[in-house]
Design a protein around this motif. Structure first.
Motif, mmCIF file in Angstrom:
data_model
loop_
_atom_site.group_PDB
_atom_site.id
_atom_site.type_symbol
_atom_site.label_atom_id
_atom_site.label_comp_id
_atom_site.label_asym_id
_atom_site.label_seq_id
_atom_site.Cartn_x
_atom_site.Cartn_y
_atom_site.Cartn_z
ATOM 1 N N ALA A 52 0.836 -1.203 0.000
ATOM 2 C CA ALA A 52 0.000 0.000 0.000
ATOM 3 C C ALA A 52 0.870 1.252 0.000
ATOM 4 O O ALA A 52 0.577 2.246 -0.689
ATOM 5 C CB ALA A 52 -0.934 -0.010 1.203
ATOM 6 N N LYS A 53 1.955 1.218 0.755
ATOM 7 C CA LYS A 53 2.871 2.359 0.791
ATOM 8 C C LYS A 53 3.547 2.533 -0.567
ATOM 9 O O LYS A 53 3.745 3.666 -1.039
ATOM 10 C CB LYS A 53 3.911 2.168 1.895
ATOM 11 N N ALA A 54 3.896 1.424 -1.211
ATOM 12 C CA ALA A 54 4.503 1.497 -2.536
ATOM 13 C C ALA A 54 3.539 2.121 -3.541
ATOM 14 O O ALA A 54 3.960 2.887 -4.431
ATOM 15 C CB ALA A 54 4.927 0.104 -3.003
ATOM 16 N N GLU A 55 2.258 1.823 -3.425
ATOM 17 C CA GLU A 55 1.259 2.435 -4.308
ATOM 18 C C GLU A 55 1.290 3.958 -4.190
ATOM 19 O O GLU A 55 1.101 4.679 -5.175
ATOM 20 C CB GLU A 55 -0.136 1.914 -3.978
ATOM 21 N N SER A 56 1.532 4.456 -2.973
ATOM 22 C CA SER A 56 1.555 5.907 -2.767
ATOM 23 C C SER A 56 2.753 6.560 -3.452
ATOM 24 O O SER A 56 2.763 7.778 -3.632
ATOM 25 C CB SER A 56 1.570 6.225 -1.268
ATOM 26 N N LEU A 57 3.750 5.755 -3.823
ATOM 27 C CA LEU A 57 4.953 6.293 -4.462
ATOM 28 C C LEU A 57 4.866 6.283 -5.988
ATOM 29 O O LEU A 57 5.825 6.679 -6.664
ATOM 30 C CB LEU A 57 6.183 5.496 -4.022
ATOM 31 N N LEU A 138 15.260 4.565 -8.093
ATOM 32 C CA LEU A 138 14.218 4.914 -7.136
ATOM 33 C C LEU A 138 13.363 3.696 -6.810
ATOM 34 O O LEU A 138 12.896 3.555 -5.671
ATOM 35 C CB LEU A 138 13.336 6.031 -7.682
ATOM 36 N N ALA A 139 13.169 2.799 -7.776
ATOM 37 C CA ALA A 139 12.394 1.585 -7.504
ATOM 38 C C ALA A 139 13.045 0.784 -6.386
ATOM 39 O O ALA A 139 12.375 0.316 -5.456
ATOM 40 C CB ALA A 139 12.264 0.741 -8.769
ATOM 41 N N ARG A 140 14.344 0.649 -6.462
ATOM 42 C CA ARG A 140 15.085 -0.078 -5.424
ATOM 43 C C ARG A 140 14.969 0.624 -4.085
ATOM 44 O O ARG A 140 14.619 0.019 -3.070
ATOM 45 C CB ARG A 140 16.539 -0.204 -5.864
ATOM 46 N N ASP A 141 15.228 1.941 -4.070
ATOM 47 C CA ASP A 141 15.149 2.678 -2.822
ATOM 48 C C ASP A 141 13.721 2.729 -2.293
ATOM 49 O O ASP A 141 13.499 2.764 -1.078
ATOM 50 C CB ASP A 141 15.690 4.092 -3.011
ATOM 51 N N GLY A 142 12.755 2.709 -3.205
ATOM 52 C CA GLY A 142 11.362 2.701 -2.793
ATOM 53 C C GLY A 142 10.986 1.453 -2.029
ATOM 54 O O GLY A 142 10.262 1.514 -1.023
ATOM 55 N N VAL A 143 11.457 0.295 -2.496
ATOM 56 C CA VAL A 143 11.194 -0.954 -1.780
ATOM 57 C C VAL A 143 11.821 -0.903 -0.385
ATOM 58 O O VAL A 143 11.190 -1.281 0.611
ATOM 59 C CB VAL A 143 11.724 -2.172 -2.571
#
Length: 206
Positions: A52-57, A138-143
């Motif tokens: 859910a947090k990833a969706e917000s990004l 950013l995908a990596r840092d986002g996870v």
């Protein structure tokens, strides 16, 4: 509930090259639920909150938005009883996804999430983890951000709170808190990267 999962990759021709596109968010969510919801309900709660947090990004991630969310759903799939092999969940999860012909970037994001290389070194699995390249995106840092700012029961927390909980849960001498401590500067940098991008977009990360 799901005894058989049939996964089909989508092939797209770009010029003269045929590449496998990342699996859909629906596929990732259903795969994670099938492997984790019943045997690991507490872990499943964490995974749902991370996703859910990833969706917000999404606004920050651009063309990697789906990949970020898919990786968030699947980052802990290596904990699933029928996926475990070495007992090191980032590696087991990445190998499992590779066995499904998953996108190599997805496998790499799962393998290397949240400073996994530090624990791999402590476990003597550094060479095995190196099968899956890390990336500076950013995908990596986002996870990493989504995982390390979400509690084991799915609540939003600071990284310092998460780190304190890990140390209390495992004990100071366990490889998990030792690895997270070793990775802490890199994790903080990933979190700061996400937050700075959010500010630049005029958005607020959850």
């Amino acid at each position: 509930m799901w005894d058989v999962l049939v996964c089909v990759s989508v092939l797209v021709k770009i010029g003269s090259t045929v590449v496998a596109m990342p699996y859909s968010v629906t596929w990732a969510r259903e795969l994670a639920a099938a492997r984790m919801a019943e045997p690991l309900p507490r872990r499943w709660g964490h995974v749902q909150a991370v996703a859910a947090k990833a969706e917000s990004l999404r606004p920050l991630a651009g063309e990697d938005a789906d990949l970020l969310v898919v990786a968030a759903w699947l980052h802990d799939i290596g904990y699933a009883p029928d996926v475990q092999d070495t007992g090191f969940h980032p590696l087991d999860g990445a190998r499992y996804l590779r066995s499904l012909d998953a996108d190599p970037r997805l496998c790499g994001l799962v393998a290397n999430h949240s400073g996994a290389k530090y624990e791999a070194e402590l476990r003597g699995l550094a060479d095995e983890l190196a099968e899956f390249p890390d990336e500076n995106t950013l995908a990596r840092d986002g996870v990493w951000y989504c995982d390390m700012t979400t509690s084991p029961v799915g609540l939003p927390v600071t990284f310092d709170t998460r780190l304190a909980e890990i140390r209390e849960r495992y004990g100071e001498d366990h490889s998990v808190p030792r690895a997270i401590m070793a990775a802490s500067d890199e994790i903080r940098a990933a979190i700061d990267h996400v937050l700075s991008r959010a500010r630049a977009f005029g958005a607020s990360a959850v």
